[in-house]
Design an enzyme around this catalytic site. Structure first.
Site, short mmCIF file in Angstrom:
data_model
loop_
_atom_site.label_atom_id
_atom_site.label_comp_id
_atom_site.label_asym_id
_atom_site.label_seq_id
_atom_site.Cartn_x
_atom_site.Cartn_y
_atom_site.Cartn_z
N ASN A 8 0.86 -1.19 0.00
CA ASN A 8 0.00 0.00 0.00
C ASN A 8 0.90 1.23 0.00
O ASN A 8 1.40 1.65 1.04
CB ASN A 8 -0.90 -0.02 1.23
CG ASN A 8 -1.83 1.18 1.31
OD1 ASN A 8 -1.70 2.15 0.57
ND2 ASN A 8 -2.78 1.13 2.24
N ARG A 90 -2.35 -1.68 -3.79
CA ARG A 90 -3.22 -0.51 -3.85
C ARG A 90 -2.82 0.29 -5.09
O ARG A 90 -1.68 0.70 -5.25
CB ARG A 90 -3.04 0.34 -2.61
CG ARG A 90 -3.84 1.65 -2.64
CD ARG A 90 -3.31 2.63 -1.63
NE ARG A 90 -4.07 3.88 -1.63
CZ ARG A 90 -3.61 5.01 -1.11
NH1 ARG A 90 -2.40 5.05 -0.58
NH2 ARG A 90 -4.35 6.09 -1.14
N HIS A 178 -9.46 7.20 -2.03
CA HIS A 178 -9.52 6.56 -0.70
C HIS A 178 -10.59 5.48 -0.64
O HIS A 178 -11.11 5.16 0.43
CB HIS A 178 -9.75 7.60 0.41
CG HIS A 178 -8.60 8.54 0.59
ND1 HIS A 178 -8.76 9.91 0.60
CD2 HIS A 178 -7.27 8.33 0.74
CE1 HIS A 178 -7.59 10.50 0.75
NE2 HIS A 178 -6.66 9.56 0.84
N ARG A 238 -0.91 18.94 -0.25
CA ARG A 238 -1.77 19.25 -1.40
C ARG A 238 -2.77 20.33 -1.03
O ARG A 238 -3.24 20.42 0.09
CB ARG A 238 -2.49 17.98 -1.86
CG ARG A 238 -1.61 17.05 -2.66
CD ARG A 238 -2.30 15.73 -2.93
NE ARG A 238 -2.01 14.75 -1.89
CZ ARG A 238 -2.62 13.58 -1.77
NH1 ARG A 238 -3.58 13.24 -2.61
NH2 ARG A 238 -2.29 12.74 -0.80
N GLU A 373 -6.99 -0.83 4.97
CA GLU A 373 -6.93 -0.96 3.51
C GLU A 373 -6.25 -2.26 3.11
O GLU A 373 -6.65 -2.90 2.12
CB GLU A 373 -6.18 0.24 2.93
CG GLU A 373 -6.91 1.55 3.12
CD GLU A 373 -6.02 2.76 2.90
OE1 GLU A 373 -6.46 3.69 2.19
OE2 GLU A 373 -4.90 2.80 3.44
#
Length: 388
Positions: A8, A90, A178, A238, A373
């Site tokens: 990931n 991922r 996400h 960001r 995840e």
């Protein structure tokens, strides 16, 4: 017993886990080992977790390539003779066509390279992880799991921009990200809070990357992120939502696309606002007024987007905080929810400070949950193996 590996790659870390293959259906993947390398950069650390202990090792300067190499060397010593039969990855951007996990063939990988400009902090690293895993485990099944997939099926008004219609057909649309985290939270709610899972839930994934998802009956209805992973909430580095006129202004000033992209992806957000750090832990510990201003803007935008997601749902039955900041930063949750009593969102201050999962005392449920995840990726690998 064979093993399944998950990779990931995030914008500031690389997480990995090893699961025992052959897990019985319905029991969930049995995790043998996990860890991460973070923060990527000049002072990276390897954290390794297994059933016996958690060990942290300073490894010095490490970008994504070095991090992948370190993890593969570590796994060689830890697999204890287990063969890796599948590696789950991922992949941040799957575009409009990849709406479920897929086997990563050369043709699929070539198509995924086209999305690199839309997720430059992630997609190249995601695909580099695939290349490294193919070399390290040439006989293993490589499976891609997409952060955008959970959001496919939005109502059209939540997928489009008010641009000429042909651009939508060309792929200029809202994708959302996400999705692996939101997929896990949806499954966790269905298991432990089934009545809430059937209702209107806003999930805030807050970490170095940040976004929100509006879910109705466990399905994504709207997301704060759009065409790229820049939109919506401010993040570690960001910008979040930005008037496109700012970009036109910068272009007219003579700034080139590369310098603008660097600013938007790597020099903005909490780092740009504070001039101190992209890490919320550092900012919360700072007495510098610039750190306080950055946190104030960050939490204001969370409040604003909670309202927007509630509007998209026609109301709100619950709010879930997740991600590294969302689960662990109690002051951020407090500031983000200030003044939202009118939505039924009211914090239990003591439960919030103590890191409880259930932290609300208002009409709407408020939860702070760990995400997983890697577990979502592992289950996708098991399903793909079973389908072969």
């Amino acid at each position: 017993m064979d093993a399944v590996l998950t990779l990931n790659a995030g914008s500031s870390s690389l997480k990995f886990s090893v699961y025992e293959a052959g897990t019985q259906a319905g029991q969930g993947p049995a995790k043998l080992l996990g860890g991460q390398i973070e923060p990527l950069g000049p002072a990276a650390r390897l954290t390794l977790d297994d059933a016996r202990e958690t060990r942290v090792t300073e490894i010095g300067p490490a970008g994504m390539g070095e991090a992948i190499g370190t993890i593969l060397v570590t796994l060689e010593r830890r697999l204890a003779g287990r063969a890796v039969v599948a590696v789950g990855h991922r992949i941040v951007h799957g575009g409009a066509e990849f709406d479920r996990p897929v086997r990563l063939t050369p043709d699929v990988l070539k198509r995924l390279e086209a999305f690199e400009p839309l997720a430059p902090l992630h997609q190249p690293h995601n695909l580099a992880g695939v290349a490294a895993a193919e070399i390290a485990f040439p006989d293993a099944l490589q499976v891609g799991c997409f952060d955008t997939a959970f959001h496919r099926g939005h109502p059209w008004v939540n997928d489009t921009f008010a641009l000429p219609a042909h651009l939508y057909e060309e792929g200029v649309r809202r994708y959302g990200f996400h999705g692996l985290s939101y997929d896990y939270i949806a499954s966790r709610l269905a298991e432990d809070w089934p009545e809430l899972a059937r209702g209107r839930v806003v999930v805030a994934h807050l970490g170095n990357g940040a976004s929100m998802c509006a879910m109705s009956g466990g399905r994504s209805i709207a997301s704060t992120m759009g065409f790229s992973a820049l939109d919506g909430l401010p993040m570690g580095t960001r910008s979040g939502q930005l008037d496109p006129g700012v970009l036109l202004y910068l272009l007219e000033k003579g700034e080139g696309p590369e310098s603008i992209a660097r600013m938007l992806y790597r020099e903005s957000g909490l780092l740009g606002l504070s001039g101190i750090s992209h890490d919320m832990r550092t900012l919360l510990a700072s007495s510098d007024p610039a750190a306080a201003r950055a946190i104030e803007y960050y939490t204001f935008r969370i409040r604003r987007e909670i309202g927007a997601m509630a509007a998209a749902l026609g109301g709100i039955d619950g709010l879930v905080f997740t991600g590294g900041v969302g689960r662990n930063a109690a002051p951020v949750r407090t500031m983000a929810l200030a003044g939202l009593d009118f939505l039924g969102l009211k914090l239990d201050p003591e439960a919030n400070r103590n890191g409880a999962e259930r932290i609300g005392i208002g009409a709407a449920e408020i939860l702070a949950l760990e995400t997983d995840e890697e577990g979502v990726i592992a289950r996708a690998c098991f399903r793909t193996i079973a389908a072969d």
